[in-house]
Design a protein around this motif. Structure first.
Motif, PDB file in Angstrom:
ATOM      1  N   PRO A 116      43.937  35.733  22.921  1.00  0.00           N
ATOM      2  CA  PRO A 116      44.142  37.154  23.208  1.00  0.00           C
ATOM      3  C   PRO A 116      43.326  38.022  22.259  1.00  0.00           C
ATOM      4  O   PRO A 116      43.068  37.643  21.111  1.00  0.00           O
ATOM      5  N   ALA A 147      51.180  39.129  34.865  1.00  0.00           N
ATOM      6  CA  ALA A 147      49.874  39.779  34.883  1.00  0.00           C
ATOM      7  C   ALA A 147      49.136  39.396  36.172  1.00  0.00           C
ATOM      8  O   ALA A 147      49.367  38.316  36.724  1.00  0.00           O
ATOM      9  N   ASP A 156      46.276  38.285  36.616  1.00  0.00           N
ATOM     10  CA  ASP A 156      45.519  37.040  36.470  1.00  0.00           C
ATOM     11  C   ASP A 156      46.353  35.927  35.828  1.00  0.00           C
ATOM     12  O   ASP A 156      45.802  34.972  35.254  1.00  0.00           O
ATOM     13  N   ALA A 157      47.672  36.027  35.936  1.00  0.00           N
ATOM     14  CA  ALA A 157      48.557  35.020  35.339  1.00  0.00           C
ATOM     15  C   ALA A 157      48.305  33.648  35.950  1.00  0.00           C
ATOM     16  O   ALA A 157      47.918  33.521  37.114  1.00  0.00           O
ATOM     17  N   HIS A 172      47.511  30.314  40.416  1.00  0.00           N
ATOM     18  CA  HIS A 172      47.034  31.609  39.953  1.00  0.00           C
ATOM     19  C   HIS A 172      47.674  32.740  40.757  1.00  0.00           C
ATOM     20  O   HIS A 172      47.845  32.643  41.967  1.00  0.00           O
ATOM     21  N   SER A 212      51.965  35.758  26.569  1.00  0.00           N
ATOM     22  CA  SER A 212      52.034  37.141  27.050  1.00  0.00           C
ATOM     23  C   SER A 212      51.074  38.058  26.314  1.00  0.00           C
ATOM     24  O   SER A 212      50.576  37.742  25.226  1.00  0.00           O
ATOM     25  N   THR A 213      50.838  39.228  26.938  1.00  0.00           N
ATOM     26  CA  THR A 213      50.263  40.381  26.254  1.00  0.00           C
ATOM     27  C   THR A 213      51.453  41.249  25.855  1.00  0.00           C
ATOM     28  O   THR A 213      52.600  40.799  25.913  1.00  0.00           O
ATOM     29  N   HIS A 243      52.779  42.015  29.882  1.00  0.00           N
ATOM     30  CA  HIS A 243      52.927  41.073  30.989  1.00  0.00           C
ATOM     31  C   HIS A 243      52.860  39.619  30.503  1.00  0.00           C
ATOM     32  O   HIS A 243      52.253  39.315  29.472  1.00  0.00           O
ATOM     33  N   THR A 268      51.175  36.219  30.862  1.00  0.00           N
ATOM     34  CA  THR A 268      49.841  35.812  31.297  1.00  0.00           C
ATOM     35  C   THR A 268      49.732  34.309  31.567  1.00  0.00           C
ATOM     36  O   THR A 268      48.853  33.885  32.311  1.00  0.00           O
TER      37      THR A 268
END
Length: 299
Positions: free
Chosen positions: A169, A202, A204-205, A223, A271-272, A275, A277
Motif C-alpha cells: 500500500p 474496493a 479492485d478487491a 476479482h 485494507s486501505t 475499503h 482490498t
C-alpha cells in the motif's frame, strides 16, 4: 550429540534458545510454512552443535545465515509439491499467540499480505530480501550465505525491494482503522447483508482461497466486489453451523471459522483506510494444524 571442548551442551542449548524465535521467524519468512520452519530450525541446531564456536564472532548473525541457507534449500524442495498443488497456494498461518517470544519477533512483519508478496519472488530474491531488509545483514555476508558474488546479491536485493514496494500500500493503514473495517465486514457477512459486504469491498478487491484440493476453494483468484460476495455467501450457505472467532495470527487479527471443534477456515483481510482490498482464506486442513481448537480458544 557432541559439544566443542570447554562448551557444555547446556551452554550451547541456552545460547541457541536465546535466538530461537528469531530463527523461526527467518525460516518462516522464506518457506511460508510453520512445520517446515520448525524443521529448518531443528536442522540449524544440529549444525550449531558441530561448529567451531571460537570462529563465530556474531552468534545471532551466524545462526540467521545458517537458517536462511537451510530454508532456501527447503523452499527449493517444495517446488515439486507446489507445481502439483490444486488451486492457489497460500502461506500457512502461524499462531503468534502460542509462543510470546515468537509473537514479538513476528509482530508487524509477517502479515499474510506481505507473505503473499514474498511468494512472488524467486527463492534467491526472497532469501536476499529477508537477510537484508529484515535482518540488515551486510551484502558480503549475504553473498557468502547464498554462494553468490556481492554484485549479484546487490542486484537481487534491488529487484526484490522494488518488487515488494510496488505491491505494498502507498501508505500504512492505521491498525485500529483496519481492525474496525474488518469487524464491520465480518459482521455484514455474518448477518447476510450482501449489499453491505459489496460496499465495503474496493472496486479492485481480490479474494484468494487455498483449499489444496481438500476443501472447497476457488481455483483462481476472484476479482471484484460482486463476485467475491457471491462466492463468500455460497460458502456460508453450505456451512450454516460455522462458529466465528477472532484470534491473533501472523501478528494481526484473523478470523477463524470453526466447524464443530476444528478450525475450517482462517481468513486474513487487507485494507486501505476505506475499503477491503484483499481477502486470503486458508481452508486446507494440512495448513491449520497449529491453529487452536474452538475448545482451546474459548478456555
Amino acid at each position: 550429540m557432541r559439544a566443542e571442548a570447554g562448551v557444555t551442551e547446556e551452554e550451547l542449548a541456552r545460547e541457541f534458545d536465546e535466538h530461537r524465535a528469531v530463527l523461526v521467524g527467518a525460516a518462516y519468512r522464506v518457506v511460508g510454512s510453520v512445520t517446515d520452519a520448525e524443521d529448518v530450525v531443528q536442522e540449524t541446531w544440529l549444525r550449531w552443535t558441530g561448529v567451531d564456536h571460537d570462529e563465530v564472532r556474531d552468534t545471532r548473525a551466524y545462526l540467521i545465515r545458517i537458517t536462511t541457507r537451510l530454508a532456501l534449500n527447503r523452499l527449493r524442495q517444495q517446488k515439486a509439491r507446489r507445481e502439483e498443488y490444486v488451486g492457489p497456494w497460500l502461506p500457512e498461518p502461524i499462531n503468534s499467540d502460542d509462543d510470546p517470544a515468537v509473537a514479538v519477533e513476528l509482530a508487524d512483519s509477517v502479515s499474510m499480505a506481505m507473505l503473499v508478496v514474498l511468494e512472488t519472488l524467486s527463492p534467491l530474491e526472497r532469501a536476499t530480501f529477508v537477510l537484508r531488509e529484515v535482518f540488515d545483514l551486510p551484502y558480503d555476508e549475504i553473498a557468502d550465505t547464498l554462494g553468490r558474488s556481492e554484485a549479484a546479491v546487490r542486484q537481487l536485493a534491488h529487484r526484490a525491494r522494488g518488487h515488494v514496494h510496488a505491491r505494498q500500500p502507498r501508505h500504512q493503514v492505521d491498525k485500529e482503522r483496519h481492525n474496525e473495517l474488518t469487524m464491520r465486514f465480518m459482521a455484514a457477512a455474518g448477518s447476510g447483508d450482501f449489499d453491505q459486504v459489496v460496499s465495503l469491498l474496493a472496486p479492485d478487491a481480490v479474494l484468494i482461497s487455498d483449499g489444496g484440493g481438500k476443501k472447497k476453494a476457488a481455483l483462481r483468484p476472484i476479482h471484484g466486489p460482486d463476485k467475491i460476495a457471491r462466492w463468500m455467501f455460497a460458502v456460508i450457505a453450505e456451512n450454516p453451523d460455522f462458529q466465528i472467532r477472532i484470534a491473533p495470527l501472523n501478528g494481526e487479527l484473523a478470523f477463524i471459522a470453526y466447524y464443530d471443534d476444528e478450525p475450517d477456515t482462517v481468513a486474513f483481510l487487507e485494507s486501505t483506510d476505506d475499503h477491503i482490498t484483499g481477502l486470503y482464506l486458508i481452508r486446507n486442513p494440512d495448513k491449520l494444524t497449529t491453529i487452536p481448537t474452538l475448545h482451546e480458544l474459548d478456555s
